[in-house]
Every structure is written in structure tokens, then in C-alpha cells.
Design an enzyme around this catalytic site. Structure first.
Site, PDB file in Angstrom:
ATOM      1  N   CYS A  35      -9.926  -5.155   0.721  1.00 48.55           N
ATOM      2  CA  CYS A  35     -11.083  -4.210   0.788  1.00 48.55           C
ATOM      3  C   CYS A  35     -12.236  -4.704  -0.357  1.00 48.55           C
ATOM      4  O   CYS A  35     -11.933  -5.047  -1.063  1.00 48.55           O
ATOM      5  CB  CYS A  35     -10.966  -2.462   1.076  1.00 48.55           C
ATOM      6  SG  CYS A  35     -10.198  -1.751  -0.598  1.00 48.55           S
ATOM      7  N   CYS A  47      -4.452   0.551  -2.216  1.00 46.40           N
ATOM      8  CA  CYS A  47      -4.087  -0.846  -1.499  1.00 46.40           C
ATOM      9  C   CYS A  47      -2.880  -1.250  -2.147  1.00 46.40           C
ATOM     10  O   CYS A  47      -3.080  -1.412  -3.644  1.00 46.40           O
ATOM     11  CB  CYS A  47      -4.736  -1.554  -1.514  1.00 46.40           C
ATOM     12  SG  CYS A  47      -7.048  -1.042  -0.271  1.00 46.40           S
ATOM     13  N   GLU A  99      -3.268  -4.646  -2.615  1.00 49.80           N
ATOM     14  CA  GLU A  99      -3.207  -5.754  -3.762  1.00 49.80           C
ATOM     15  C   GLU A  99      -3.692  -5.061  -5.316  1.00 49.80           C
ATOM     16  O   GLU A  99      -2.877  -5.539  -5.770  1.00 49.80           O
ATOM     17  CB  GLU A  99      -5.077  -5.738  -3.437  1.00 49.80           C
ATOM     18  CG  GLU A  99      -5.446  -6.377  -2.540  1.00 49.80           C
ATOM     19  CD  GLU A  99      -5.478  -6.066  -1.116  1.00 49.80           C
ATOM     20  OE1 GLU A  99      -4.493  -5.035  -1.178  1.00 49.80           O
ATOM     21  OE2 GLU A  99      -6.192  -6.296   0.017  1.00 49.80           O
ATOM     22  N   ASN A 137       1.242  -0.717   0.122  1.00 54.24           N
ATOM     23  CA  ASN A 137       0.048  -0.321  -0.163  1.00 54.24           C
ATOM     24  C   ASN A 137       0.687   1.045   0.071  1.00 54.24           C
ATOM     25  O   ASN A 137       1.860   1.210   0.901  1.00 54.24           O
ATOM     26  CB  ASN A 137      -0.695  -0.381   1.061  1.00 54.24           C
ATOM     27  CG  ASN A 137      -0.479  -0.307   2.048  1.00 54.24           C
ATOM     28  OD1 ASN A 137       0.174  -1.127   2.439  1.00 54.24           O
ATOM     29  ND2 ASN A 137      -0.945   0.103   3.266  1.00 54.24           N
TER      30      ASN A 137
HETATM   31  N1  THU Z   1      -4.972  -1.699   2.816  1.00 54.27           N
HETATM   32  C1  THU Z   1      -4.574  -2.410   1.824  1.00 54.27           C
HETATM   33  O1  THU Z   1      -4.134  -1.452   1.304  1.00 54.27           O
HETATM   34  N2  THU Z   1      -5.551  -3.423   1.283  1.00 54.27           N
HETATM   35  C2  THU Z   1      -6.595  -3.800   2.190  1.00 54.27           C
HETATM   36  O2  THU Z   1      -7.537  -4.473   0.986  1.00 54.27           O
HETATM   37  C3  THU Z   1      -6.908  -3.036   3.315  1.00 54.27           C
HETATM   38  C4  THU Z   1      -6.482  -1.604   3.505  1.00 54.27           C
HETATM   39  C5  THU Z   1      -4.452  -0.070   3.278  1.00 54.27           C
HETATM   40  C6  THU Z   1      -4.937   0.910   2.684  1.00 54.27           C
HETATM   41  C7  THU Z   1      -4.360   2.095   3.751  1.00 54.27           C
HETATM   42  O3  THU Z   1      -2.868   2.680   3.546  1.00 54.27           O
HETATM   43  C8  THU Z   1      -4.138   1.022   4.844  1.00 54.27           C
HETATM   44  O4  THU Z   1      -5.002  -0.293   4.434  1.00 54.27           O
HETATM   45  C9  THU Z   1      -5.645   1.373   6.025  1.00 54.27           C
HETATM   46  O5  THU Z   1      -6.592   1.460   5.705  1.00 54.27           O
END
Ligand code: THU
Length: 131
Positions: free
Chosen positions: A87, A54, A56, A43
Site C-alpha cells: 500500500c 500492514c 511490510e 498484518n
Molecule cells: N495490507 C497489508 O498488510 N499490506 C499491504 O500492503 C496491503 C494491505 C493489509 C492491511 C489490512 O489488514 C488488510 O491488508 C486489508 O487492507
């Protein structure tokens, strides 16, 4: 190394590169193509919070931008006791670009769980509705 473990290990290493000055919540992802290549993502947060991407989606965009179109599975790693799933926005993108692949969640204590994408996003909206 076993392919599943290699994918989780790749996601763990990518997680270390997360750029998370706002949430301090590091996530790593790794997507494996049908030809066996692995693309990783972490992320990356923005001071304009909503522009954060994110792990993914970073992994998938890296693969797609390198010409990959067929995917086998994806792994997501975070340092949480209850395993962190993708998410909602990432579920949409995983579905659109990877289809009904197995999605493995893992933490740093080697707890893992694998769920099919169809279970994570039932009745998904996708390109077939646009025809
Ligand atoms: N985040 C991800 O990278 N992947 C997910 O599926 C859930 C959330 C990150 C986004 C943000 O940088 C941090 O987690 C907090 O939400």
C-alpha cells in the site's frame, strides 16, 4: 534454497500468522538484511481499524528494532490472482528504511513479480528534503 525463494517462503509462513478478524485478508512479508538475515511480518488488525499495521511495516519495524539498518530486498505474499503490491503507506516506509530495493510480490500459486522500489514510489519524499 535460492535466496529469493527462501524470502517468499518466509513471507508465506508469516502470512499464516496474520491477525485479520475484520478484513480476513492475510498478508505476509519478509525483509532480508544485507548480512543475509530475514525478518518477517504479518498484518495485525485493530478494532479501531485505522490502527491496523500492514505486514511490510511489521517486518521492517521488527528488523529496525533489532538494530538492522541495511536491507537487500523485501517480499510480500497475499492470496490474490492479481499480485498484491504494498500500500502507499508501506511504500513510503520501505523507501525510507530500505531504499531502492527489489520488491517481490507473490501469491500462493507461486506467481511472482519483482519491481524496483523506485518504480513503485517515484519522486519520493524522504529525509534529504529535511536538511
Ligand atoms: N495490507 C497489508 O498488510 N499490506 C499491504 O500492503 C496491503 C494491505 C493489509 C492491511 C489490512 O489488514 C488488510 O491488508 C486489508 O487492507
Amino acid at each position: 534454497m535460492d535466496k529469493d525463494l527462501e524470502l517468499i517462503e518466509s513471507a508465506k509462513q508469516a502470512r499464516e500468522r496474520a491477525s485479520v478478524p475484520y478484513s480476513n485478508f492475510k498478508v505476509g512479508a519478509a525483509v532480508q538484511t544485507k548480512s543475509g538475515k530475514i525478518f518477517t511480518g504479518c498484518n495485525v488488525e485493530s478494532a479501531s481499524y485505522g490502527l491496523t499495521v500492514c505486514a511490510e511495516r511489521v517486518a521492517i519495524w521488527k528488523a529496525v528494532s533489532e538494530g538492522e539498518t541495511e536491507f537487500e530486498q523485501i517480499a510480500v505474499v497475499a492470496d490474490t490472482e492479481e499480485l498484491t503490491p504494498p500500500c502507499g503507506a508501506c511504500r513510503q516506509i520501505i523507501w525510507e528504511f530500505c531504499g531502492d530495493v527489489p520488491v517481490t510480490f507473490a501469491n500462493l500459486k507461486d506467481k511472482t513479480e519483482t519491481v524496483q522500489m523506485k518504480e513503485l514510489l517515484p519522486r519520493a519524499f524522504d529525509t534529504k528534503f529535511l536538511k
